[in-house]
Design an enzyme around this catalytic site. Structure first.
Site, mmCIF file in Angstrom:
data_model
loop_
_atom_site.group_PDB
_atom_site.id
_atom_site.type_symbol
_atom_site.label_atom_id
_atom_site.label_comp_id
_atom_site.label_asym_id
_atom_site.label_seq_id
_atom_site.Cartn_x
_atom_site.Cartn_y
_atom_site.Cartn_z
ATOM 1 N N HIS A 1 2.428 35.363 7.549
ATOM 2 C CA HIS A 1 2.743 36.437 6.608
ATOM 3 C C HIS A 1 3.221 37.698 7.322
ATOM 4 O O HIS A 1 3.315 38.751 6.722
ATOM 5 C CB HIS A 1 1.519 36.722 5.734
ATOM 6 C CG HIS A 1 1.109 35.509 4.956
ATOM 7 N ND1 HIS A 1 1.522 35.275 3.666
ATOM 8 C CD2 HIS A 1 0.374 34.423 5.325
ATOM 9 C CE1 HIS A 1 1.039 34.103 3.271
ATOM 10 N NE2 HIS A 1 0.348 33.570 4.257
ATOM 11 N N GLU B 1 1.649 36.240 34.215
ATOM 12 C CA GLU B 1 1.486 36.701 35.602
ATOM 13 C C GLU B 1 1.835 35.629 36.619
ATOM 14 O O GLU B 1 2.196 35.930 37.752
ATOM 15 C CB GLU B 1 0.036 37.157 35.838
ATOM 16 C CG GLU B 1 -0.136 38.646 35.655
ATOM 17 C CD GLU B 1 -1.509 39.166 36.031
ATOM 18 O OE1 GLU B 1 -1.856 40.240 35.538
ATOM 19 O OE2 GLU B 1 -2.250 38.520 36.792
ATOM 20 N N LYS C 1 -0.108 49.181 39.870
ATOM 21 C CA LYS C 1 -1.380 49.754 40.339
ATOM 22 C C LYS C 1 -1.104 50.844 41.380
ATOM 23 O O LYS C 1 -1.711 51.913 41.346
ATOM 24 C CB LYS C 1 -2.256 48.659 40.978
ATOM 25 C CG LYS C 1 -2.951 47.720 39.992
ATOM 26 C CD LYS C 1 -3.908 46.786 40.731
ATOM 27 C CE LYS C 1 -4.559 45.781 39.828
ATOM 28 N NZ LYS C 1 -5.428 44.822 40.516
HETATM 29 O O1 PA5 Z 1 -5.005 37.550 37.688
HETATM 30 C C1 PA5 Z 1 -5.075 38.525 38.412
HETATM 31 O O2 PA5 Z 1 -5.154 38.424 39.645
HETATM 32 C C2 PA5 Z 1 -5.117 39.930 37.830
HETATM 33 O O3 PA5 Z 1 -4.936 39.935 36.452
HETATM 34 C C3 PA5 Z 1 -6.465 40.571 38.114
HETATM 35 O O4 PA5 Z 1 -7.484 39.774 37.566
HETATM 36 C C4 PA5 Z 1 -6.561 41.990 37.551
HETATM 37 O O5 PA5 Z 1 -5.470 42.763 37.991
HETATM 38 C C5 PA5 Z 1 -7.861 42.651 37.981
HETATM 39 O O6 PA5 Z 1 -7.987 42.657 39.369
HETATM 40 P P1 PA5 Z 1 -9.383 42.827 40.094
HETATM 41 O O7 PA5 Z 1 -10.260 41.685 39.700
HETATM 42 O O8 PA5 Z 1 -9.065 42.836 41.545
HETATM 43 O O9 PA5 Z 1 -9.951 44.135 39.615
#
Ligand code: PA5
Length: 377
Positions: free
Chosen positions: A278, A257, A367
């Protein structure tokens, strides 16, 4: 103490500039966090953990991505002992998984820690509704609300507003720390404390790394970048400890990310050896040569250490660049250091690729599309 085996050319001037940029970024709060813990909040977290442990056989942790991977990784890796069992929900949209979690809690006493920085993410919102219903059926509205712990934004979002209205116990995800860098905030600390992880030691390890991780983290980040420029577009994190499988998952999210944007980045994959020797061993040894391997070398027994050595030699001979990250302690302190080391490495690396380590426009895109489809019914 973390050490790495590679010695790329680290451009000191560039590194200095990058570190300054990260530190002053509005999402760079994790960088000094371990040394600047809000002690008031920390005490509240420990008190809440003690209350949960006293009155609940289960704590249901509801969250997705950065809101669950870090603490799940540590609980799995450290296998702490606690009479309160931690279970997870809201990290997929599978009705089947949700039913399994609801069934497991059954008639046991339980509390809920709902974790969402934005407070609007669909997966946790759906799971939270189900568990809230179950709490209300069992304890009545007042009793239920006293068993809900909401970790979310300090000022806004649907979860924040609901928590204020219903007087849930609230913990904050700081404005300047994003989901995948948040494991050392209340996001991770509350479930970890309930699970019996020594959170003081965890933070101690991370605080020590604030100074000491810069050298190994920058070497590792510059090496990744160098390999990326040579066409190695996939990094395989290799661990020889099965209990660290979720730590690998946390790493995949952190790097994926943070770095995968603007058509840049190195694709993060992960294996557990010797198990995956394996299954994926053949590809690692002799498949397409676009990947490099990063061994996370946790302290381990002699026999397992032999596998580490064998893999290092065999895969190097097979034409894979093999990096080594040596971890000195397999305990809370060691993982505190390791978390900080990887967060720093990842932020430096993303900057080298010229992308913002702290946003996730691709995740937001998904989203938004999902929300549209759900609204259509
Ligand atoms: O690292 C990030 O920002 C994302 O992976 C969020 O943690 C994830 O999308 C969940 O978002 P939220 O905490 O707003 O529900």
């Amino acid at each position: 103490m973390i050490s790495v085996n590679c010695s790329p050319e680290v451009d000191g001037e560039k590194l200095g500039k990058i570190l300054k940029e990260i530190k002053h970024d509005k999402m760079g709060g994790w960088m000094e966090l371990p040394r600047k813990i809000d002690m008031g909040e920390f005490v509240r977290i420990k008190e809440a953990a003690a209350k949960i442990k006293e009155e609940s056989e289960y704590l249901v942790c509801i969250g997705i991505g950065g809101s669950y991977l870090g603490h799940k990784a540590l609980i799995e890796a450290l296998r702490p002992e606690s009479e309160t069992k931690i279970i997870y929900a809201g990290n997929s949209l599978s009705r089947r998984e949700l039913e399994v979690a609801l069934k497991e809690v059954g008639d046991h006493d339980f509390s809920v820690n709902v974790i969402s920085k934005s407070g609007t993410t669909l997966e946790p919102a759906i799971a939270f509704n189900e568990f809230k219903k179950k709490l209300i059926e069992k304890y009545g509205e007042e009793g239920a609300f006293a068993r809900i712990y909401a970790t979310t934004d300090a000022k806004e979002g649907a979860l924040h507003d609901e928590a204020v209205a219903n007087k849930y116990t609230r913990f904050v995800v700081p404005d300047d720390i994003g989901g995948r860098y948040s494991v050392l905030t209340a996001v991770g600390l509350l479930p970890l404390a309930v699970a019996g992880v020594d959170v003081d030691k965890l933070l101690e390890g991370a605080a020590e790394a604030v100074g000491t991780a810069i050298e190994p983290a920058s070497k590792y980040a510059f090496m990744r970048y160098e390999l990326g420029q040579k066409g190695y577009d996939t990094e395989v994190f290799a661990s020889f400890e099965p209990a660290t499988m979720y730590f690998n998952e946390w790493l995949k999210q952190l790097f994926g990310e943070s770095e995968g944007k603007g058509k840049q980045g190195i694709f993060p994959a992960a294996v557990i050896y010797s198990t995956d020797l394996h299954s994926l061993g053949q590809f690692m040894q002799d498949g397409r040569r676009n990947l490099f391997e990063t061994i996370i070398d946790y302290p381990t027994d002699e026999q397992n250490q032999k596998v580490v050595k064998a893999v290092r030699v065999a895969h190097t001979e097979g034409g894979i660049p093999v990096l080594d990250i040596k971890v000195s302690d397999y305990d809370e302190k060691g993982f505190g250091e390791l978390i900080y080391f990887f967060e720093l490495s990842c932020a430096i690396s993303a900057k080298l690729f010229g992308v913002n380590p702290f946003d996730q426009p691709g995740v937001e895109a998904y989203k938004n599309e999902l929300k549209k489809l759900m609204a259509e019914g």
